[in-house]
Design an enzyme around this catalytic site. Structure first.
Site, PDB file in Angstrom:
ATOM      1  N   HIS A  84       0.809  -1.223   0.000  1.00 34.48           N
ATOM      2  CA  HIS A  84       0.000   0.000   0.000  1.00 34.48           C
ATOM      3  C   HIS A  84       0.841   1.271   0.000  1.00 34.48           C
ATOM      4  O   HIS A  84       0.324   2.358  -0.246  1.00 34.48           O
ATOM      5  CB  HIS A  84      -0.991   0.004   1.173  1.00 34.48           C
ATOM      6  CG  HIS A  84      -0.379   0.208   2.520  1.00 34.48           C
ATOM      7  ND1 HIS A  84      -0.062  -0.833   3.370  1.00 34.48           N
ATOM      8  CD2 HIS A  84      -0.043   1.333   3.196  1.00 34.48           C
ATOM      9  CE1 HIS A  84       0.442  -0.356   4.490  1.00 34.48           C
ATOM     10  NE2 HIS A  84       0.457   0.961   4.418  1.00 34.48           N
ATOM     11  N   ASP A 112       0.381  -7.669   1.249  1.00 33.85           N
ATOM     12  CA  ASP A 112       0.771  -6.285   1.533  1.00 33.85           C
ATOM     13  C   ASP A 112       2.295  -6.146   1.583  1.00 33.85           C
ATOM     14  O   ASP A 112       2.852  -5.491   2.469  1.00 33.85           O
ATOM     15  CB  ASP A 112       0.142  -5.757   2.830  1.00 33.85           C
ATOM     16  CG  ASP A 112       0.179  -4.225   2.903  1.00 33.85           C
ATOM     17  OD1 ASP A 112       0.379  -3.598   1.857  1.00 33.85           O
ATOM     18  OD2 ASP A 112       0.016  -3.677   4.019  1.00 33.85           O
ATOM     19  N   SER A 125       4.634   2.590   7.735  1.00 30.12           N
ATOM     20  CA  SER A 125       4.331   1.430   6.901  1.00 30.12           C
ATOM     21  C   SER A 125       5.529   1.056   6.027  1.00 30.12           C
ATOM     22  O   SER A 125       6.120   1.911   5.363  1.00 30.12           O
ATOM     23  CB  SER A 125       3.128   1.724   6.008  1.00 30.12           C
ATOM     24  OG  SER A 125       1.959   1.850   6.774  1.00 30.12           O
TER      25      SER A 125
END
Length: 495
Positions: free
Chosen positions: A222, A255, A338
């Site tokens: 992402h 992910d 992230s």
């Protein structure tokens, strides 16, 4: 992000004001010119309490320029009987500098008397300023007294009055390898801040870390999803060096994504990968990332839980959920962390920071929300396998059982879907589940020794394995429980 400057620290006011001393104007016995400049000794507990100052008197703690009264003036007989300390040497006239001497009297020593006017009414803040001023004077007096004593001691042994203070050091600033500072110093040069931008100019900031010496950087899907189709990706190291990069491969379900630096430097230092299977609850963790764009941020915590079933997404309408059997940590993780590494106490990568629990939405998210101490990382054993596949083929490979399961909760496990128009073949013909005898409507309650409470939990557990692994499946049918062994199949790509 806006910040506020910290105000200058103000020393705290004394918990009890010093004993008031009558001003020269109210004490005709005072002989101000001969008053010593040293402070009065403290009043012993047995001394009587002095009378409060009148309107035309100024307490000593409220005036920085008021001269000290002679020893014993305005005090009880016990205080007056004390032998006063010897007065300090006379102050030369050239040092007066307007410190309280009478106008036109160049020879007046510091602290000489003058006609003091009654004080004007002060606000509450004025009292605080006076107290602060006295605190500063007391601190200065303590330093001066120490200097005078050192000088006097020095005079006893030598003819010089110069005092040389010993230089004190803060100790050895070398950080051991096992400390957080030591781990951070070693790991930070191998982390990057990633900026991904779509062809339309949309994008965001995330983190990644050096995977090998060829310039491959591992991050979250992402983080770079916006730049997959014709977008732009850059990676910036803590020393400020910035490189263009390209997306080598991305796995939406896991992910995980891999980018590669263009014109990668030859001195890249890949981070050491740990073994996430051996992580224990309570182990120390160190997270590195760029929360809300604040690059090279280091936070610490512990492993709060293992095998935590997590289904996360970035909240967009086009986004599909990612599933993981995550490492849970209380290390502060925010948007921008992230893709960054989650390290153990030795600096080994044990996970990739991926999602947080959002207090605002109540769900698991990779969107813009703050840390509440519930962060989740993809175990590095899984991420390593995925990254290697992406580097090799550019496409992810998923393990599968060959059956569709409901993603709703409250079924007591992962229920294999019934036949419908949308799912005409919930059990793949010839697949692993069919070979093991599973049927539509069966409820899977365990995979090996891991309890399965929902469809997402089952998917996350399956994806911790690789195609070809043998697993034990426990399921219920018509109120009866049964366990079978099956060999996981494989699926390539995110479709």
């Amino acid at each position: 992000m806006s910040t506020e400057n910290e105000g200058t620290a103000v020393p705290p006011a004394p918990s009890a004001p010093p004993v008031p001393v009558e001003s020269p104007a109210a004490s005709p016995q005072a002989t101000a010119p001969e008053a010593p400049t040293t402070q009065l000794p403290p009043v012993p507990p047995s001394a009587p309490e002095p009378a409060p100052a009148h309107a035309d008197q100024v307490p000593a703690y409220a005036s920085a320029g008021a001269p000290d009264a002679p020893q014993g003036a305005g005090l009880g007989p016990e205080a007056a009987a004390w032998p006063p300390p010897p007065p300090p040497p006379a102050v030369p006239s050239y040092m007066d500098g307007g410190s309280g001497g009478a106008p036109g009297d160049p020879g007046a020593p510091w602290g000489a008397t003058y006609d003091q006017q009654p004080p004007k009414p002060k606000s509450g803040r004025g009292g605080l300023i006076a107290a602060v001023l006295v605190a500063a004077l007391v601190a200065g007096g303590a330093g001066g007294g120490l200097g005078y004593t050192l000088a006097k001691d020095n005079d006893d042994s030598t003819t010089s009055t110069t005092v040389s203070a010993a230089q004190q050091t803060g100790g050895d600033l070398k950080r051991d390898a096992g400390t957080v500072a030591g781990v951070a110093a070693k790991a930070l040069p191998s982390t990057v801040t990633i900026e991904a931008e779509s062809s339309s100019g949309e994008g965001g900031t995330g983190t990644g870390f050096v995977f090998d010496t060829q310039g491959h950087i591992v991050t979250n899907n992402h983080v770079v999803a916006d730049a997959v189709d014709g977008g732009k990706v850059t990676a910036t190291f803590p020393d400020g060096k910035k490189y263009d990069a390209e997306v080598v491969g991305h796995a939406q379900g896991y992910d995980v994504a891999v980018i590669k630096l263009k014109n990668a430097p030859s001195d890249l230092q890949p981070l050491t990968l740990g073994d996430s299977d051996k992580v224990a609850v309570g182990d120390s963790t160190i997270a590195i990332g760029a929360p809300f764009g604040l690059s090279n941020t280091v936070t610490t915590g512990i492993i709060s839980a293992k095998n935590r079933p997590v289904a996360s997404s970035d909240g967009s309408a086009s986004s599909k959920a990612s599933y993981m059997s995550a490492l849970q940590t209380d290390a502060s993780i925010n948007p921008g962390n992230s893709g960054g590494p989650l390290l153990d106490a030795s600096g080994n990568v044990i996970g990739i920071n991926s999602a947080i629990q959002s207090s605002s939405s109540g769900g698991l998210s990779t969107g813009q929300s703050g840390s509440i101490g519930l962060g989740f990382a993809i175990p590095i054993n899984q991420a390593k396998y995925v990254a290697q596949q992406l580097i090799k083929t550019g496409k992810p490979v998923y393990a599968k059982i060959g059956a569709s399961v409901a993603l709703t909760e409250g079924t007591g496990g992962a229920q294999i879907s019934q036949k419908t128009d949308d799912t005409p073949n919930p059990v793949e013909s010839g697949g692993p589940a069919a070979a093991a005898g599973l049927q539509p409507g069966d409820v899977i309650t365990k995979l090996d020794d891991h309890v399965i409470d929902s469809g997402p939990t089952l998917i996350g557990e399956i994806w911790t394995h690789q195609p070809g692994d043998k697993v034990q499946i426990t399921y219920e049918r018509d109120g009866k429980s049964k366990t079978v062994e099956l060999t996981l199949g494989s699926r390539e790509g995110d479709s």
